[in-house]
Design a protein around this motif. Structure first.
Motif, PDB file in Angstrom:
ATOM      1  N   MET A 103     -15.722   6.180  22.679  1.00  0.00           N
ATOM      2  CA  MET A 103     -15.546   6.779  21.277  1.00  0.00           C
ATOM      3  C   MET A 103     -14.099   7.233  21.159  1.00  0.00           C
ATOM      4  SD  MET A 103     -17.945   9.121  19.067  1.00  0.00           S
ATOM      5  CE  MET A 103     -17.975  10.396  20.209  1.00  0.00           C
ATOM      6  N   THR A 104     -13.422   6.783  20.165  1.00  0.00           N
ATOM      7  CA  THR A 104     -11.893   7.696  20.019  1.00  0.00           C
ATOM      8  C   THR A 104     -12.107   9.048  19.854  1.00  0.00           C
ATOM      9  OG1 THR A 104     -11.813   7.134  17.760  1.00  0.00           O
ATOM     10  CG2 THR A 104     -11.161   5.476  19.153  1.00  0.00           C
ATOM     11  N   ASP A 105     -10.989   9.839  20.104  1.00  0.00           N
ATOM     12  CA  ASP A 105     -11.047  11.269  19.727  1.00  0.00           C
ATOM     13  C   ASP A 105     -11.367  11.501  18.201  1.00  0.00           C
ATOM     14  OD1 ASP A 105     -10.662  11.893  22.375  1.00  0.00           O
ATOM     15  OD2 ASP A 105      -8.351  12.243  22.129  1.00  0.00           O
ATOM     16  N   THR A 106     -10.396  10.609  17.469  1.00  0.00           N
ATOM     17  CA  THR A 106     -10.705  10.813  16.017  1.00  0.00           C
ATOM     18  C   THR A 106     -12.328  10.588  15.589  1.00  0.00           C
ATOM     19  OG1 THR A 106      -8.632   9.916  15.707  1.00  0.00           O
ATOM     20  CG2 THR A 106     -10.088   9.889  13.684  1.00  0.00           C
ATOM     21  N   LYS A 107     -13.119   9.679  15.964  1.00  0.00           N
ATOM     22  CA  LYS A 107     -14.389   9.550  15.585  1.00  0.00           C
ATOM     23  C   LYS A 107     -15.158  10.704  16.031  1.00  0.00           C
ATOM     24  CE  LYS A 107     -18.114   6.997  14.871  1.00  0.00           C
ATOM     25  NZ  LYS A 107     -18.852   6.758  13.806  1.00  0.00           N
ATOM     26  N   SER A 108     -14.917  11.107  17.413  1.00  0.00           N
ATOM     27  CA  SER A 108     -15.644  12.284  17.963  1.00  0.00           C
ATOM     28  C   SER A 108     -15.435  13.552  17.127  1.00  0.00           C
ATOM     29  CB  SER A 108     -15.129  12.563  19.463  1.00  0.00           C
ATOM     30  OG  SER A 108     -15.826  13.610  19.814  1.00  0.00           O
ATOM     31  N   ALA A 109     -14.183  13.800  16.601  1.00  0.00           N
ATOM     32  CA  ALA A 109     -13.851  14.904  15.572  1.00  0.00           C
ATOM     33  C   ALA A 109     -14.657  14.701  14.385  1.00  0.00           C
ATOM     34  CB  ALA A 109     -12.484  14.999  15.397  1.00  0.00           C
ATOM     35  N   GLU A 110     -14.685  13.465  13.786  1.00  0.00           N
ATOM     36  CA  GLU A 110     -15.387  13.278  12.584  1.00  0.00           C
ATOM     37  C   GLU A 110     -16.766  13.312  12.630  1.00  0.00           C
ATOM     38  OE1 GLU A 110     -14.522   9.140  11.761  1.00  0.00           O
ATOM     39  OE2 GLU A 110     -12.561   9.659  10.938  1.00  0.00           O
ATOM     40  N   LEU A 111     -17.282  12.933  13.788  1.00  0.00           N
ATOM     41  CA  LEU A 111     -18.875  13.136  13.966  1.00  0.00           C
ATOM     42  C   LEU A 111     -19.121  14.954  14.279  1.00  0.00           C
ATOM     43  CD1 LEU A 111     -19.907  10.659  16.478  1.00  0.00           C
ATOM     44  CD2 LEU A 111     -20.466  10.601  14.194  1.00  0.00           C
ATOM     45  N   ASP A 112     -18.306  15.542  14.913  1.00  0.00           N
ATOM     46  CA  ASP A 112     -18.317  17.097  15.279  1.00  0.00           C
ATOM     47  C   ASP A 112     -18.325  17.720  13.567  1.00  0.00           C
ATOM     48  OD1 ASP A 112     -18.614  16.917  17.782  1.00  0.00           O
ATOM     49  OD2 ASP A 112     -16.477  17.396  18.313  1.00  0.00           O
ATOM     50  N   SER A 113     -17.419  17.294  12.888  1.00  0.00           N
ATOM     51  CA  SER A 113     -17.251  17.877  11.461  1.00  0.00           C
ATOM     52  C   SER A 113     -18.350  17.510  10.750  1.00  0.00           C
ATOM     53  CB  SER A 113     -15.960  17.300  11.011  1.00  0.00           C
ATOM     54  OG  SER A 113     -15.688  17.825   9.764  1.00  0.00           O
TER      55      SER A 113
END
Length: 383
Positions: free
Chosen positions: A1-11
């Motif tokens: 999973m990309t860092d962008t996807k991970s950040a989106e899920l965390d948000s």
């Protein structure tokens, strides 16, 4: 999973946690006692776009996947209000419509499912069919240009709260040389000939259980979903149901462990916090470890499903491990609280019936083990 996807899920998770905060366990108990269907929470989730995350954007959804919907299930449970309905209307029913619904069915139902203004139920279980879907006896015959349903369904959730049911029935041959066999039909809950009887269960939940009787219930020809797809349509919805259920159970585990850990840190006996004693700390540490494993399996199952990888085994493992982890975590949390663990105000024993239910439904632990043994280990079947 990309860092962008991970950040989106965390948000996404953070925003959900803030939104669900007002709907804690006291709310859950109140709406359950009032048979209120947790409508306020449901409407808040719909307004936030949380219910439609796996529905395509063209129908008002988020265009994401079951991984995002699993976060919704988990976070409502972490707040103290686990909703089984998330595993049914947005997971099972929306998934089946997205993949198998006609253009008219999608336009009619998906926007409302996305914003929470429409709710669908799923009616498959029967008294004599058990786990063998092929033994379903509810019949659909084609007569005078309509489908006519006759039979009985058992343990159908929140019938009082939905606009229509997706009903699994054995269809006789229909129009356009439609082959006979298991099919799915959209049946309005106010259809003439459909009666419901509430089943009293020892489970605290805003979602009630019903027995249904179909006495020549007539529905239009276009009420069939994915006509030529037959039994295949069911598998579109069953893995999302198991993944979402696992996420709900993981949320209950998180809720229970957090309450127990806080109590163990602050409850002092013999001049020391009870959490300093290994008889208290070790079960909670074990529960935390089981939860970590269950969450990883749930995450894998969701990503397998969203990537188009066959997720049957991973979904089964996720549901099985999550139910076992939640049972252990809730029991450890109650034990940590001693007598207070049974007090309603501490909000633990009130979840016992629901957690126990998930070892039976939506599919039993034994059937999950059967599936894992057969598919992952190539062991022969006894059925």
């Amino acid at each position: 999973m990309t860092d962008t996807k991970s950040a989106e899920l965390d948000s996404f998770r953070d925003s959900l946690r803030r939104m669900c905060a007002p709907f804690g366990h006291e709310y859950f108990l109140r709406t359950s006692a009032d048979k209120g269907n947790a409508r306020e929470l449901w409407e808040a989730l719909g307004a936030a776009g949380a219910l439609g995350v796996l529905i395509p954007e063209e129908f008002g959804g988020g265009g994401a996947g079951i991984e995002e919907l699993a976060i919704v299930s988990e976070e409502t449970a972490i707040a103290g209000s686990p909703l089984m309905l998330i595993s049914l209307s947005p997971a099972v029913c929306a998934s089946m419509l997205v993949h198998h619904g006609s253009d008219e069915q999608k336009a009619t139902w998906l926007p409302g499912l996305a914003d929470g203004s429409k709710v669908l139920g799923f009616a498959i279980t029967e008294p004599d069919a058990g786990s063998n879907t092929h033994n379903i006896t509810t019949r659909a015959r084609f007569e005078g240009g309509d489908w006519v349903l006759s039979g009985q369904k058992y343990y159908v959730s929140h019938v009082d709260n939905c606009d229509a049911l997706m009903v699994v029935a054995q269809a006789e041959s229909g129009p356009d040389d439609l082959p006979a066999g298991l099919k799915v039909f959209l049946v309005p809950t106010d259809a003439p000939g459909l009666t419901k009887t509430e089943i009293s269960v020892d489970v605290i939940s805003p979602e009630l259980q019903y027995s249904l009787f179909f006495d020549d219930v007539r529905i239009p020809a276009d009420a069939i979903v994915g006509a030529q797809d037959g039994l295949a349509i069911l598998f579109t919805g069953l893995n999302p149901e198991r993944i979402s259920s696992a996420a709900l159970l993981n949320g209950i585990s998180r809720y229970a462990i957090d309450k127990a850990a806080e109590y163990a840190r602050t409850r002092t006996v013999w001049n020391a916090p009870i959490g300093a004693h290994q008889a208290i700390s070790h079960p909670l540490a074990h529960a935390e470890t089981m939860l970590a494993g269950a969450r990883l399996l749930t995450e894998k199952a969701a990503r397998d499903h969203d990537a188009g990888v066959h997720a049957g085994v991973s979904a089964a493992m996720a549901k099985l491990s999550a139910s076992e982890a939640a049972s252990f975590a809730l029991d450890a949390a109650i034990q940590t609280h001693g007598g207070n663990g049974m007090a309603t105000e501490y909000g633990l024993a009130t979840l016992s019936g629901l957690v126990r239910l998930f070892r039976i439904a939506p599919v039993s632990s034994e059937m999950l083990l059967n599936h894992i043994a057969h598919k992952a280990l190539a062991l022969p079947r006894s059925y």
